[in-house]
Design a protein around this motif. Structure first.
Motif, PDB file in Angstrom:
ATOM      1  N   LEU A 119       0.837  -1.210   0.000  1.00  0.00           N
ATOM      2  CA  LEU A 119       0.000   0.000   0.000  1.00  0.00           C
ATOM      3  C   LEU A 119       0.868   1.255   0.000  1.00  0.00           C
ATOM      4  O   LEU A 119       0.569   2.232  -0.698  1.00  0.00           O
ATOM      5  N   ALA A 120       1.941   1.233   0.779  1.00  0.00           N
ATOM      6  CA  ALA A 120       2.856   2.380   0.811  1.00  0.00           C
ATOM      7  C   ALA A 120       3.515   2.570  -0.553  1.00  0.00           C
ATOM      8  O   ALA A 120       3.662   3.708  -1.025  1.00  0.00           O
ATOM      9  N   ALA A 121       3.909   1.482  -1.202  1.00  0.00           N
ATOM     10  CA  ALA A 121       4.512   1.576  -2.535  1.00  0.00           C
ATOM     11  C   ALA A 121       3.535   2.208  -3.523  1.00  0.00           C
ATOM     12  O   ALA A 121       3.923   3.064  -4.326  1.00  0.00           O
ATOM     13  N   LEU A 122       2.275   1.811  -3.445  1.00  0.00           N
ATOM     14  CA  LEU A 122       1.263   2.442  -4.299  1.00  0.00           C
ATOM     15  C   LEU A 122       1.153   3.934  -3.996  1.00  0.00           C
ATOM     16  O   LEU A 122       1.033   4.758  -4.911  1.00  0.00           O
ATOM     17  N   GLY A 123       1.201   4.274  -2.722  1.00  0.00           N
ATOM     18  CA  GLY A 123       1.166   5.679  -2.328  1.00  0.00           C
ATOM     19  C   GLY A 123       2.359   6.462  -2.850  1.00  0.00           C
ATOM     20  O   GLY A 123       2.234   7.618  -3.260  1.00  0.00           O
ATOM     21  N   VAL A 124       3.527   5.832  -2.854  1.00  0.00           N
ATOM     22  CA  VAL A 124       4.739   6.467  -3.393  1.00  0.00           C
ATOM     23  C   VAL A 124       4.561   6.717  -4.893  1.00  0.00           C
ATOM     24  O   VAL A 124       4.890   7.794  -5.399  1.00  0.00           O
ATOM     25  N   ILE A 125       4.029   5.743  -5.599  1.00  0.00           N
ATOM     26  CA  ILE A 125       3.806   5.886  -7.040  1.00  0.00           C
ATOM     27  C   ILE A 125       2.813   7.009  -7.321  1.00  0.00           C
ATOM     28  O   ILE A 125       3.059   7.878  -8.174  1.00  0.00           O
ATOM     29  N   VAL A 126       1.700   7.009  -6.600  1.00  0.00           N
ATOM     30  CA  VAL A 126       0.670   8.033  -6.815  1.00  0.00           C
ATOM     31  C   VAL A 126       1.200   9.418  -6.463  1.00  0.00           C
ATOM     32  O   VAL A 126       0.999  10.380  -7.226  1.00  0.00           O
TER      33      VAL A 126
END
Length: 164
Positions: free
Chosen positions: A147-154
């Motif tokens: 979830l954090a990785a997705l947040g970093v991407i977004v």
């Protein structure tokens, strides 16, 4: 210190107080940096898998026969989750051919978002945590890291759309 305890506590980092989970996440940053510099995102992925397998085993050994299946001194799960959160940064640095520290906002976002999701345990993170076994200890941080990785991407995409 036996090998399972060494792995589970990340060489004793899990005994630091207060907030051993945060200390474990902080310890993951320089370790992850070294992996990224040495072998890029593929090495980071490979070592996250190795740490996940070793961490699941070590957590099982260290919690066998105990009521608490997720004691605070076990922080190998934080290392794995933090490394997953850093994957977009590692990939971006490799893709752009820049030093990983140049993407420092991504490092900050990965750390903050991972800690946020690990502490609040939303959705699938909470489901994994409720397993109450060694796999659950590891999986909740894997999901928090994803979830954090997705947040970093977004957040990286939003920054580039607005400011670039």
């Amino acid at each position: 210190m036996k090998i399972s305890q060494l792995i589970a506590t990340v060489a004793g980092v899990g005994y630091l107080r207060p907030a051993p989970g945060t200390w474990g996440s902080l310890a993951a940053l320089p370790l992850g940096y070294g992996l990224i510099v040495w072998g890029g995102w593929p090495l980071l992925v490979g070592m996250a898998v190795v740490a996940f397998v070793a961490g699941t085993w070590a957590t099982g050994v260290e919690t066998r026969g105990k009521a608490n299946h997720d004691p605070s001194e076990i922080v190998i799960d934080e290392v794995v989750g933090q490394w997953i959160a850093l994957l977009p940064v590692a990939y971006g640095a490799g893709m752009m051919g820049v030093a990983p520290e140049r993407l420092w906002p991504g490092w900050v976002a990965a750390f903050v978002l991972f800690r946020l999701f690990d502490i609040t345990k939303p959705w699938i993170v909470g489901w994994a945590d409720r397993r109450d076994d060694a796999m659950g200890v590891m999986l909740d941080d894997v999901f928090a890291g994803a979830l954090a990785a997705l947040g970093v991407i977004v957040s990286g995409a939003a920054y580039h759309m607005v400011f670039m």
